[in-house]
Design an enzyme around this catalytic site. Structure first.
Site, mmCIF file in Angstrom:
data_model
loop_
_atom_site.group_PDB
_atom_site.id
_atom_site.type_symbol
_atom_site.label_atom_id
_atom_site.label_comp_id
_atom_site.label_asym_id
_atom_site.label_seq_id
_atom_site.Cartn_x
_atom_site.Cartn_y
_atom_site.Cartn_z
ATOM 1 N N GLY A 1 0.828 -1.199 0.000
ATOM 2 C CA GLY A 1 0.000 0.000 0.000
ATOM 3 C C GLY A 1 0.861 1.246 0.000
ATOM 4 O O GLY A 1 1.989 1.236 0.478
ATOM 5 N N SER A 2 0.336 2.326 -0.564
ATOM 6 C CA SER A 2 1.060 3.596 -0.514
ATOM 7 C C SER A 2 0.830 4.254 0.848
ATOM 8 O O SER A 2 0.073 3.760 1.668
ATOM 9 C CB SER A 2 0.591 4.506 -1.641
ATOM 10 N N GLY A 3 1.506 5.370 1.069
ATOM 11 C CA GLY A 3 1.373 6.069 2.342
ATOM 12 C C GLY A 3 2.532 5.792 3.283
ATOM 13 O O GLY A 3 2.570 6.310 4.395
ATOM 14 N N HIS A 4 3.498 4.958 2.814
ATOM 15 C CA HIS A 4 4.666 4.640 3.642
ATOM 16 C C HIS A 4 5.944 5.204 3.039
ATOM 17 O O HIS A 4 7.040 4.767 3.375
ATOM 18 C CB HIS A 4 4.820 3.126 3.762
ATOM 19 N N LYS B 1 5.546 -7.712 2.630
ATOM 20 C CA LYS B 1 5.331 -7.456 4.059
ATOM 21 C C LYS B 1 4.159 -8.305 4.523
ATOM 22 O O LYS B 1 3.161 -8.464 3.815
ATOM 23 C CB LYS B 1 5.032 -5.970 4.290
ATOM 24 N N ASP C 1 -1.407 -8.131 1.347
ATOM 25 C CA ASP C 1 -0.165 -8.196 0.575
ATOM 26 C C ASP C 1 0.182 -9.630 0.242
ATOM 27 O O ASP C 1 0.542 -9.963 -0.897
ATOM 28 C CB ASP C 1 0.989 -7.554 1.352
ATOM 29 N N HIS D 1 -0.048 1.321 9.499
ATOM 30 C CA HIS D 1 -1.281 1.712 8.820
ATOM 31 C C HIS D 1 -2.226 2.345 9.815
ATOM 32 O O HIS D 1 -3.425 2.362 9.627
ATOM 33 C CB HIS D 1 -2.002 0.503 8.233
#
Ligand SMILES: Nc1ncnc2c1ncn2[C@@H]1O[C@H](COP(=O)(O)OP(=O)(O)O)[C@@H](O)[C@H]1O
Ligand SMILES: Nc1ncnc2c1ncn2[C@@H]1O[C@H](COP(=O)(O)OP(=O)(O)O)[C@@H](O)[C@H]1O
Ligand SMILES: [Mg+2]
Ligand SMILES: [Mg+2]
Ligand SMILES: [Mg+2]
Ligand SMILES: [Mg+2]
Lengths: 333, 207, 333, 207
Positions: free
Chosen positions: A54-57, A105, A110, A219
């Site tokens: 996921g994006s945001g990391h 991860k 995922d 998250h």
């Protein structure tokens, strides 16, 4: 929610456009499905090291694409694992005879999406293996649950396997290295504030002015427990003890210490925490041979930090020191 | 409805509308015990299913479910994407090339869907996931096998609702909510809720 | 206030301890007065480039100490200019025959303290010059006021003068280069949230949920005006127009575009903003030849960004591309 | 007091106590129109002056003021550090090696301090800075030159208070508050306030 965005549903795509423009020397961005690919990929004869999530990391994973590290990164929507076709696109763009290693991860989404992609690749006759990283000691490990999450250790795994692939190791070797690393890296994090996902529009959780979330995920998932805010000395000791007791890390061990900002924590505080961690490790007779300090595995604007320890040996040190040239990590080149 | 390919396509269209309507509710449920993306993921996926069906509707129920499956797999992401994708794919495979479905087919398809979800996600009933909505739905359909498609789906929808509600008291053992441990109790599982919504929308479409 | 600190009065000192441990290969930290010095200083025959200012803007300036950039950084207390004796200590640790250039951001406190230090150095017979950077177009420039502030342009100035010093330019040359750069770099920033100074304990200002502070400084000083939050497209256009109109930057110009995070803004949003800025510049016929994207001049945990434009010519491009090896900026080595 | 070196040291000690007491107020004033550090900076500086004086008290008033000046310069930082440092340094220089001060000396010292602040900071009266407290203080001392040290300092303290209060309505043209433009009006200038506090504490010590 105040954010520098246009349409919340287009945040990832628009951000990738900026990434591509900023780092055209290192990477290119394929659209629909979104994949960040090393500018000079595919590299004949070399194992492709691919990661995603996921994006945001950010900078995870796109910021680690480049010589000496990732061949491709597969960014999902914010906090949402990417889909198998996106992973497949990354494989197609980078993978040749030498095969590919997928770094995954350990989150249900995922694992399932990358698993599917690996099956599809295998069906196409490609040699694609995956390794699941689950370094977060906050979560009790058990086969009856989703198991431990992948957090800070992911960066180290990507750097080291990327270096091994760069020097020409075979897929068997890179995979074995990856499994070894997963076995000796552990992390623990804490949040002082919550992140806000663009399409949600409000903070992922609420903490009182004197509360912190110990054992936070990346998250905005809740952690082990909610505890009263405490001094940096006490907090770093608490984080470090959780990490060292898990493996355990013991007197005489040589380690890499990675002090990570979750995004919103100022560098002033981050280095302060790092200094404390170094002191505490020295007190315990654990030798810090290498270190990494910065916002590398983040959770949007969340304030907080994580500590990651990895046992080192000469091979790992050599791979760590090997040149790397990516948007977020560079040395030796 | 009878249960032709067009009917299935219609049912999926109404499912898309229901998901759209409940997008915020699913986001909120997932924000409470997960990462807040379930509503957005499902909406993105079903919006894509809509446009796939706008291009062309395949000519058997199984084929319709199969394009829905591949669309969901490539658009939803997260845990729900592969799980729902597998569910639809297994249902499609179970139906083969039959062109009109009866209540027994519905039972076959739904059981295949459940088995697919469990094969991928390894969750048991009681783990506080979509499985808790699916298991009673399958049981209800199998129990009501004598009825019409509309009747068995209505029974399934009631059972799925009930099953979803039962997740409130559970402590999550799978998925992201499991990180919460005891703190996950007291919340409705978002995936169980979306499963109940989907089954209900199929039942409504079958009326 | 939730922060990862111990005693608010010791934050800077403790953080510097962590910095020293993390980057022993690049720098050393002298205590009392606090100075960050390049590990291999003094460098005989080379002009020493020294900068400094209040802390809380990290990586500015300590993160830029190293080969190809600063010889020393003088960190004051949080948001408080350092004192003359600290600047003098930095001069002593780095400066030889070739002299030193002090890079001073235009704030009353910084100017006065560095001025005093320069006078004292001159009295000691050292050739120490200072250049004041005032690139923030948010503040109307006038000799009757404190004048424009030094913000994002500081990083570019430090990089370029550092490169010139590294290649052996004389103090006259380095000083002339610095003045040239100051003449052709401009910035503008915006804040979405306020920073919290540790010893203050509450946010420096309060913004409503739908308000942003346009023209913000880097100390949480207020900006030009408080405006309603708006889309990234609109906001970036507003920032960029303020910058391009000031100098002005015109069709045909070649520039470096620096998209800076004020600290708390996630990288996802930062690259999104960067992409918009690149697009708008292309529309205006301004060519982006080099870019920098990241949190380089921050204001603790403040959310916001700034855009900096600098006109480029071949000399500046050569100096920009020259190797740099610091904690926060590295390439070519 | 008479006005020996010990008396000046005593006055500085009470000034340190007053600054300590008003630390939060000065932080808050500076937070409103500056960057919130003035109280902390002044406290750090005067705490250092205290320990300098604990080590040894020089033997003339001028010498005492000079060690205070160098301590403030090396400990306060920000705008206030060099400005107060210069003020004390110029006052010290103006007093030369006199060992007992009278009211005329106080006038000389205070005017030198003001000139020092203006030479460094370039602020005029009305720019909303410490100058707005200092100018009336100097005027009051010069007007009351006939009185005792205690009397002239009391007059100076009243005038400085008044001058500080006058900054509320002003729009800042110097220092960090100037970035606020019109929005700086309606707030008391922190530096003017700390100047008024210092003059008052000297006046109290002289009683
Ligand atoms: N192992 C699993 N088996 C079955 N369902 C699961 C499993 N893991 C998660 N789920 C379901 O997925 C839902 C969450 O989906 P979503 O929010 O889209 O994915 P993510 O957790 O990756 O953000 C949960 O509410 C749960 O019902
Ligand atoms: N140019 C100047 N001349 C005189 N006084 C000034 C000037 N600039 C600032 N000041 C004074 O300094 C005070 C602020 O001091 P301080 O907060 O310690 O420094 P900084 O503004 O650097 O944070 C202001 O309130 C004002 O009274
Ligand atoms: Mg998710
Ligand atoms: Mg979710
Ligand atoms: Mg200050
Ligand atoms: Mg101040």
């Amino acid at each position: 929610m105040k954010k520098i965005i246009n349409d919340p549903a287009a945040v990832v795509a628009e951000s990738l456009r900026g990434l591509a423009l900023a780092h055209a020397d290192l990477l290119r961005v394929q659209e629909d499905p979104a994949v960040v690919v090393r500018a000079d990929a595919p590299l004949p004869g070399k194992v492709a090291v691919i990661s995603g999530g996921g994006s945001g990391h950010e900078p995870l994973h796109g910021g680690f694409v480049g010589p000496g590290m990732l061949h491709a990164a597969v960014p999902g929507e914010v906090f949402t694992s990417p889909t198998p076709d996106a992973v497949q696109a990354a494989v197609s763009a980078t993978t040749g005879e030498a095969g590919a290693l997928l770094i995954v991860k350990n989150y249900t989404g995922d694992v399932l999406n990358f698993e599917t992609a690996a099956e599809l690749a295998a069906a196409d006759g490609q040699d694609v293996r995956s390794v699941v990283i689950d370094d977060d000691v906050a979560v009790a490990d058990s086969t009856f649950t989703a198991g431990r999450r992948g957090v800070g250790g992911t960066v180290l795994l990507e750097k080291l396997t990327g270096a091994a692939a760069e020097r020409g190791d075979s897929l068997d070797q890179v995979e074995a290295l990856a499994r070894k690393i997963v076995g000796q890296v552990r992390s623990m994090g804490v949040a002082l504030t919550a992140p806000t996902v663009p399409h949600v529009g409000e903070p992922s959780f609420t903490l009182a002015e004197d509360e912190i979330e110990f054992g936070i995920g990346i998250h905005g998932e809740p952690g082990r427990e909610r505890i009263p805010a405490e001094s940096a000395d006490a907090l770093v000791r608490r984080l470090l003890s959780a990490v060292t007791e898990d493996l355990p890390f013991e007197r005489g061990d040589e380690v890499l210490l990675f002090t990570n900002s979750m995004g919103g924590t100022p560098q002033l505080e981050l280095y302060l925490a790092h200094g404390i961690a170094e002191r505490l490790l020295a007190e315990r007779g654990i030798t810090v041979r290498r270190r990494l300090v910065g916002p590398y595995v983040t959770s949007l604007e969340m304030q907080g930090i994580s500590l990651t320890l990895m046992k080192l040996d000469d091979e790992l040190i050599e791979l760590w020191d090997a040149p790397v040239r990516t948007a977020a990590l560079r040395w030796g080149v | 409805m009878g249960c032709s390919a067009t009917d299935i396509a219609e049912a999926l269209r109404s499912a898309a509308a229901v998901i759209d309507e409940h997008r915020d509710e699913l986001v909120e449920l997932d924000r409470e015990i997960g990462d807040g993306d379930h509503g957005e993921n499902m909406k993105r996926g079903f919006t894509a299913v809509l446009s796939t069906l706008d291009t062309a509707v395949p000519d058997t129920p199984g084929a319709v479910l199969k394009v829905a499956a591949t669309t969901l797999i490539s658009k939803v992401g997260g845990a729900a994407g592969p799980l729902y994708g597998t569910a639809f794919l297994r249902a499609a495979t179970a139906l083969g090339d039959r062109s009109e479905l009866d209540a027994a087919d519905v039972a076959t398809a739904l059981r295949a869907a459940l088995e697919g979800v469990q094969a991928r996600g390894k969750a048991e009933q009681g783990d506080k996931t979509m499985v808790d909505a699916l298991v009673p739905a399958v049981a209800a359909v199998e129990a009501a096998k004598g009825g019409s498609v509309a009747e068995v789906l209505a029974a399934a929808a009631d059972a799925a609702d009930e099953g979803a509600r039962s997740t409130v008291d559970l402590v999550a053992r799978k998925g992201r909510a499991s990180y919460l441990g005891e703190r996950s109790a007291g919340h409705l599982d978002p995936g169980a809720r979306s499963t109940a919504l989907l089954v209900r929308s199929f039942a409504e479409a079958a009326k």
